[in-house]
Scaffold this motif. Sequence first.
Motif, PDB file in Angstrom:
ATOM      1  N   ASP A 414      44.353  50.106  56.249  1.00 48.30           N
ATOM      2  CA  ASP A 414      43.862  49.406  55.062  1.00 48.30           C
ATOM      3  C   ASP A 414      42.369  49.110  55.144  1.00 48.30           C
ATOM      4  OD1 ASP A 414      44.449  47.921  52.507  1.00 48.30           O
ATOM      5  OD2 ASP A 414      43.615  46.273  53.730  1.00 48.30           O
ATOM      6  N   ASP A 415      41.848  48.943  56.376  1.00 40.93           N
ATOM      7  CA  ASP A 415      40.428  48.619  56.538  1.00 40.93           C
ATOM      8  C   ASP A 415      39.515  49.768  56.124  1.00 40.93           C
ATOM      9  OD1 ASP A 415      41.003  46.090  57.463  1.00 40.93           O
ATOM     10  OD2 ASP A 415      41.017  46.690  59.571  1.00 40.93           O
ATOM     11  N   ILE A 416      40.051  51.005  56.119  1.00 40.56           N
ATOM     12  CA  ILE A 416      39.254  52.156  55.678  1.00 40.56           C
ATOM     13  C   ILE A 416      40.000  52.913  54.575  1.00 40.56           C
ATOM     14  CG2 ILE A 416      37.900  52.436  57.796  1.00 40.56           C
ATOM     15  CD1 ILE A 416      39.871  54.642  58.624  1.00 40.56           C
ATOM     16  N   ALA A 417      40.787  52.195  53.801  1.00 42.03           N
ATOM     17  CA  ALA A 417      41.460  52.793  52.655  1.00 42.03           C
ATOM     18  C   ALA A 417      40.429  53.432  51.737  1.00 42.03           C
ATOM     19  CB  ALA A 417      42.256  51.729  51.910  1.00 42.03           C
ATOM     20  N   PRO A 447      42.571  57.881  55.593  1.00 39.05           N
ATOM     21  CA  PRO A 447      42.790  57.393  56.965  1.00 39.05           C
ATOM     22  C   PRO A 447      43.885  58.171  57.692  1.00 39.05           C
ATOM     23  CG  PRO A 447      42.645  55.553  55.441  1.00 39.05           C
ATOM     24  CD  PRO A 447      42.680  56.786  54.598  1.00 39.05           C
ATOM     25  N   LYS A 448      43.606  58.528  58.922  1.00 36.61           N
ATOM     26  CA  LYS A 448      44.615  59.161  59.761  1.00 36.61           C
ATOM     27  C   LYS A 448      44.586  58.477  61.129  1.00 36.61           C
ATOM     28  CE  LYS A 448      41.519  62.806  61.456  1.00 36.61           C
ATOM     29  NZ  LYS A 448      41.301  64.262  61.603  1.00 36.61           N
ATOM     30  N   PRO A 449      45.729  58.404  61.817  1.00 41.13           N
ATOM     31  CA  PRO A 449      45.764  57.686  63.090  1.00 41.13           C
ATOM     32  C   PRO A 449      45.022  58.442  64.188  1.00 41.13           C
ATOM     33  CG  PRO A 449      47.878  58.723  62.653  1.00 41.13           C
ATOM     34  CD  PRO A 449      47.053  58.910  61.415  1.00 41.13           C
ATOM     35  N   TYR A 450      44.454  57.696  65.116  1.00 40.95           N
ATOM     36  CA  TYR A 450      43.918  58.294  66.330  1.00 40.95           C
ATOM     37  C   TYR A 450      44.443  57.486  67.511  1.00 40.95           C
ATOM     38  CZ  TYR A 450      40.414  54.562  66.911  1.00 40.95           C
ATOM     39  OH  TYR A 450      39.800  53.351  67.098  1.00 40.95           O
ATOM     40  N   PHE A 451      44.283  58.049  68.700  1.00 44.01           N
ATOM     41  CA  PHE A 451      44.874  57.444  69.889  1.00 44.01           C
ATOM     42  C   PHE A 451      43.815  57.225  70.968  1.00 44.01           C
ATOM     43  CE2 PHE A 451      48.073  59.833  67.639  1.00 44.01           C
ATOM     44  CZ  PHE A 451      49.121  58.918  67.559  1.00 44.01           C
TER      45      PHE A 451
END
Length: 626
Positions: A414-417, A447-451
């Motif tokens: 949500d922070d970079i929606a 936004p896409k997840p990173y690890f």
Amino acid sequence: MLTSRPIRIAGASGSASDRRHAMAAFAKAYPQDPVDVIISDYMSEANMVTAAARKIDASTAGQSYSDSNPLSLAAPAFEASFLEALEPALEDLAQYKIKVAVNAGASDTEGLFKIVCNMIEKKGLKIPVAWISGDEVFPAVDAALKSGKSHFKNIYTGEKLSEWKFEPIYAQAYLGGLGIAEAFAQGAQIVIAGRVSDASPVIGSAFWYHGWRRDQLHELANAFVAGHLVECSNYVTGGNFSGFRSLEQAGWDDIGYPIAEISKDGSVVITKQKNSGGAVTVDTCSSQLVYEIQGPYYYNSDVTALLEGLWFEQIGKDRVALHGVKGLPPPPTTKVGITARGGFQAEAYYFLTGLHVEDKARMLEKQLRKGLAPYSDKFTMLSFGVLGAAQPDADNQNAATATFRVFVQARSADDIAPKKFLRPVIDNIMQGYPGATFHLDFRQGIPKPYFEYYVTLLPQSEVQHKVHFNGQDTIVPPPPTTHVYAERQPSKEAPSISVDLDKFGPTVRAPLGTIVHARSGDKGSDCNCGFWVRHADEYTWLRNLLTVENIKQLLGKEYDTKRQPKIEIERFELYNMKGVHFLFRNLLDRGVTSTGSVDFLGKNCAEFLRSRHVDIPVKFLDRSRL
């Protein structure tokens, strides 16, 4: 198996993004070009963390990758690309009894094992398969952390795991090759591992074939280096090679795959598939040798190889012998990669064309920073950069265009929606620089997840290394003799005896890569880069030119003294190979899984440094150029 003939080990894959045809090609060509073992590696830090997350997500959702049809799941926790390479090779593997050792199980080795067995059964073939466990070590890490027995220091940053701001979800150790050797000795033809070290399939194959003992360190170290040379497939036959232009006639379009010939005494010769493109030369082998090493000591769970006296000899067309490797005991620990969810990231692009590109970029950055200001306090990273340069007086518009990249990370999606990142970026166009144009593919702005990936060490005695074959489990014990090595490798900032560069005569200002080969790669947040030349006098010049202080100047703005963790530089010389090696600690930010750099694998650092201009003696330029 005991024989006086060298074992021939084929390297058929170096990553999940390698071509898929090599295993089948090696197997089919057996009558004309026989190999004893085919090894394939599909694992990297990038797909290890994503596979770990898929396994955790599947477990949370109540799914199992050991179900009767694991492929029904869209994203298995093993590396499915291996199956595409294996399936067309099976008939020939069965006919010629070629063994296979593969690093592809990722976070579900047993699930992959079951699919391979099912694939073989459906074809009516008789190929015995084993699988290796012990690399999944999260319980051991978690228990030790909770008990206070270990702080699990990050080998790259020095940070303690207890101080890490991310929550670990998975941990995977790098195993040695003796489980593979045991599986072959028990009669397995295909051995599937989850995460052995990159060179372990070669070590295990040679250990089994020659009947070595664990204390034969010279032989093990040579097999270890041979494994390092061929585990990246085409990298030792001309792929990712700074002298690539010299190989055009040999064939760029289908560079061949390598073969390591390892004798009972540990002697190693590197060659390649018959009638294939590319080449095996002293320089192509040197290129792969310096890839991803960290210093003169190269560690594996089975042995340590001392590299500084190493050298190569061309003994025939596409045949190179390895010399000068020294074997030492392995460390008592093994590397462990710990996965955590890092957050989310997105990026967007503009194009800058023609004149005043720097000023256009400054204008755009200033505008975008203001547009993003209402949301940027939640960003954990926001970076702007220009990729490439516009050619002056270009004869086409593409050549006159550079790319402007905006990159952002945050802990929550949500922070970079889109309304907080992508929308402000593209809404800026009407007040932009002359010719302002953004890339119309907005998918990267979602936004896409990173690890996050944390690398530490675990005692080998706490790893439950097992072979599973024919319904039986066999424990592979840790090495009986080990040695504790210093945390930091030896480093010399300059040659012990320096030579004034003026003594090499008149010079011309030219790119370093005019006469110098180089190769770089990633290990976590670190980037390594090795340089080498072809002639002894060039090496005297090179080792005096490439001091730590001078390499800082060549790195330019990449050597950011304000960056945290701090960038540190270590240096050692491969004197017999006419090489100088550097380790750039923390140059890659947090590594491939979370860095904001476009050079997330560190592979272009070498090419950047080769493009930097230095004073090169005219006599070297007159002799030959790359």
